[in-house]
Design a protein around this motif. Structure first.
Motif, PDB file in Angstrom:
ATOM      1  N   MET A   1       0.708  -1.665   0.212  1.00 40.98           N
ATOM      2  CA  MET A   1      -0.300  -0.363   0.192  1.00 40.98           C
ATOM      3  C   MET A   1       0.924   1.157   0.072  1.00 40.98           C
ATOM      4  N   ILE A   2       0.148   2.262  -0.606  1.00 38.50           N
ATOM      5  CA  ILE A   2       1.118   3.690  -0.689  1.00 38.50           C
ATOM      6  C   ILE A   2       0.416   4.403   0.757  1.00 38.50           C
ATOM      7  N   LYS A   3       0.780   5.046   2.376  1.00 40.40           N
ATOM      8  CA  LYS A   3       0.348   5.469   2.697  1.00 40.40           C
ATOM      9  C   LYS A   3       1.209   6.580   3.199  1.00 40.40           C
ATOM     10  N   VAL A   4       0.891   7.667   4.082  1.00 40.03           N
ATOM     11  CA  VAL A   4       1.837   8.628   3.849  1.00 40.03           C
ATOM     12  C   VAL A   4       2.053   8.087   6.664  1.00 40.03           C
ATOM     13  N   VAL A   5       3.381   8.449   5.897  1.00 37.85           N
ATOM     14  CA  VAL A   5       4.334   7.977   7.721  1.00 37.85           C
ATOM     15  C   VAL A   5       5.077   9.687   8.200  1.00 37.85           C
ATOM     16  N   ARG A   6       5.395   9.323   8.969  1.00 38.15           N
ATOM     17  CA  ARG A   6       6.399  10.168  10.106  1.00 38.15           C
ATOM     18  C   ARG A   6       7.681   9.737   9.897  1.00 38.15           C
ATOM     19  N   ARG A   7       9.094  10.456   9.436  1.00 37.41           N
ATOM     20  CA  ARG A   7       9.703  10.267   9.208  1.00 37.41           C
ATOM     21  C   ARG A   7      10.627  10.231  10.294  1.00 37.41           C
ATOM     22  N   ALA A   8      12.064  10.041  10.374  1.00 36.35           N
ATOM     23  CA  ALA A   8      13.336   9.982  11.250  1.00 36.35           C
ATOM     24  C   ALA A   8      13.084  11.453  11.756  1.00 36.35           C
ATOM     25  N   THR A   9      12.901  12.377  10.350  1.00 41.04           N
ATOM     26  CA  THR A   9      13.318  13.702  10.332  1.00 41.04           C
ATOM     27  C   THR A   9      12.303  14.537  11.252  1.00 41.04           C
ATOM     28  N   GLY A  10      10.898  13.732  11.518  1.00 39.45           N
ATOM     29  CA  GLY A  10       9.935  14.431  11.956  1.00 39.45           C
ATOM     30  C   GLY A  10       8.468  15.079  10.884  1.00 39.45           C
ATOM     31  N   ASP A  19       2.669  -4.858   1.644  1.00 36.98           N
ATOM     32  CA  ASP A  19       0.952  -5.663   2.062  1.00 36.98           C
ATOM     33  C   ASP A  19       1.241  -7.335   3.160  1.00 36.98           C
ATOM     34  N   GLN A  20       2.574  -7.191   2.602  1.00 32.88           N
ATOM     35  CA  GLN A  20       2.633  -9.138   3.049  1.00 32.88           C
ATOM     36  C   GLN A  20       3.111  -8.519   5.054  1.00 32.88           C
ATOM     37  N   CYS A  21       4.071  -8.107   4.937  1.00 31.89           N
ATOM     38  CA  CYS A  21       4.932  -7.356   6.356  1.00 31.89           C
ATOM     39  C   CYS A  21       4.767  -6.580   6.956  1.00 31.89           C
ATOM     40  N   GLY A  22       4.480  -5.587   6.397  1.00 32.62           N
ATOM     41  CA  GLY A  22       3.709  -4.416   6.494  1.00 32.62           C
ATOM     42  C   GLY A  22       5.014  -2.946   7.245  1.00 32.62           C
ATOM     43  N   GLU A  48      -6.248  -3.919  -8.557  1.00 36.18           N
ATOM     44  CA  GLU A  48      -5.843  -3.577  -7.789  1.00 36.18           C
ATOM     45  C   GLU A  48      -4.213  -3.304  -7.997  1.00 36.18           C
ATOM     46  N   PRO A  49      -3.506  -2.419  -7.880  1.00 39.38           N
ATOM     47  CA  PRO A  49      -1.920  -3.004  -7.439  1.00 39.38           C
ATOM     48  C   PRO A  49      -2.161  -3.324  -5.633  1.00 39.38           C
ATOM     49  N   PHE A  50      -0.599  -4.076  -5.303  1.00 38.76           N
ATOM     50  CA  PHE A  50      -0.534  -4.191  -4.469  1.00 38.76           C
ATOM     51  C   PHE A  50       1.174  -4.309  -3.993  1.00 38.76           C
ATOM     52  N   PHE A  51       2.255  -4.295  -2.845  1.00 30.84           N
ATOM     53  CA  PHE A  51       3.211  -4.077  -3.376  1.00 30.84           C
ATOM     54  C   PHE A  51       3.701  -4.623  -1.836  1.00 30.84           C
ATOM     55  N   HIS A  53       7.958  -6.613  -0.722  1.00 30.45           N
ATOM     56  CA  HIS A  53       9.376  -6.471  -0.861  1.00 30.45           C
ATOM     57  C   HIS A  53       9.546  -8.197  -1.640  1.00 30.45           C
ATOM     58  N   LYS A  54      10.457  -8.222  -2.641  1.00 26.40           N
ATOM     59  CA  LYS A  54      10.369  -9.441  -2.605  1.00 26.40           C
ATOM     60  C   LYS A  54      10.681 -10.852  -2.319  1.00 26.40           C
ATOM     61  N   GLU A  55      11.648 -10.883  -1.000  1.00 20.56           N
ATOM     62  CA  GLU A  55      11.416 -11.684  -0.349  1.00 20.56           C
ATOM     63  C   GLU A  55      10.389 -12.546   0.338  1.00 20.56           C
ATOM     64  N   CYS A  56       9.050 -11.059   0.411  1.00 21.57           N
ATOM     65  CA  CYS A  56       7.824 -11.353   1.142  1.00 21.57           C
ATOM     66  C   CYS A  56       7.155 -12.158  -0.273  1.00 21.57           C
ATOM     67  N   SER A  57       7.020 -12.139  -1.224  1.00 16.41           N
ATOM     68  CA  SER A  57       6.573 -12.322  -2.912  1.00 16.41           C
ATOM     69  C   SER A  57       5.746 -13.982  -2.214  1.00 16.41           C
ATOM     70  N   GLU A  58       7.211 -14.444  -1.989  1.00 17.81           N
ATOM     71  CA  GLU A  58       6.482 -15.434  -2.289  1.00 17.81           C
ATOM     72  C   GLU A  58       5.302 -16.063  -0.885  1.00 17.81           C
ATOM     73  N   ALA A  59       5.196 -15.690   0.091  1.00 22.41           N
ATOM     74  CA  ALA A  59       4.118 -15.984   0.878  1.00 22.41           C
ATOM     75  C   ALA A  59       2.993 -15.004   0.801  1.00 22.41           C
ATOM     76  N   PHE A  60       2.909 -13.698   0.378  1.00 28.67           N
ATOM     77  CA  PHE A  60       2.659 -13.345  -0.167  1.00 28.67           C
ATOM     78  C   PHE A  60       1.676 -13.820  -1.263  1.00 28.67           C
ATOM     79  N   GLU A  61       1.348 -14.420  -1.993  1.00 27.87           N
ATOM     80  CA  GLU A  61       0.689 -15.097  -2.835  1.00 27.87           C
ATOM     81  C   GLU A  61       0.603 -16.355  -2.412  1.00 27.87           C
ATOM     82  N   SER A  62       0.972 -16.881  -1.623  1.00 28.55           N
ATOM     83  CA  SER A  62       0.822 -18.011  -0.990  1.00 28.55           C
ATOM     84  C   SER A  62      -0.593 -17.673  -0.280  1.00 28.55           C
TER      85      SER A  62
END
Ligand code: ZN
Length: 103
Positions: A1-10, A19-22, A48-51, A53-62
């Protein structure tokens, strides 16, 4: 997902979240964009796109496969196509973004 988040800079900034590990995908080379295809794998089901990590892709699809097939493409290429399709991949748009207060 695309999300607005607060960075370390504030400051707040749009980020791509897996969308698998958050967790944030902080390098486009480590990410994929996934689409659910129809049962035959011949057409995007909802587009609908889902996002992930490459390492999370297989778990997401499964976890979400069921009767459907998943298509995936690299996040970096997808972002370039998105910018191109919005006519945002130009120096003037980048310059304007640098001038604007970031959310
Ligand atoms: Zn992940």
């Amino acid at each position: 997902m695309i999300k607005v988040v607060r960075r370390a800079t504030g400051r707040y900034a749009p980020m791509v979240i897996c969308d698998q590990c958050g967790e944030a995908i902080t390098d486009c080379r480590d990410g994929n964009v996934e689409y659910k295809a129809d049962r035959l794998g011949t057409d995007a089901f909802t587009g609908e796109p889902f996002f992930t990590h490459k390492e999370c892709s297989e778990a997401f699809e499964s976890a979400r496969g069921g009767l459907y097939v998943w298509w995936a493409t690299e996040l970096g290429a997808w972002l370039v196509w998105l910018l191109d399709n919005a006519k945002a991949n130009t120096p003037d748009v980048r310059d304007n973004a640098e001038k604007l207060e970031r959310i």
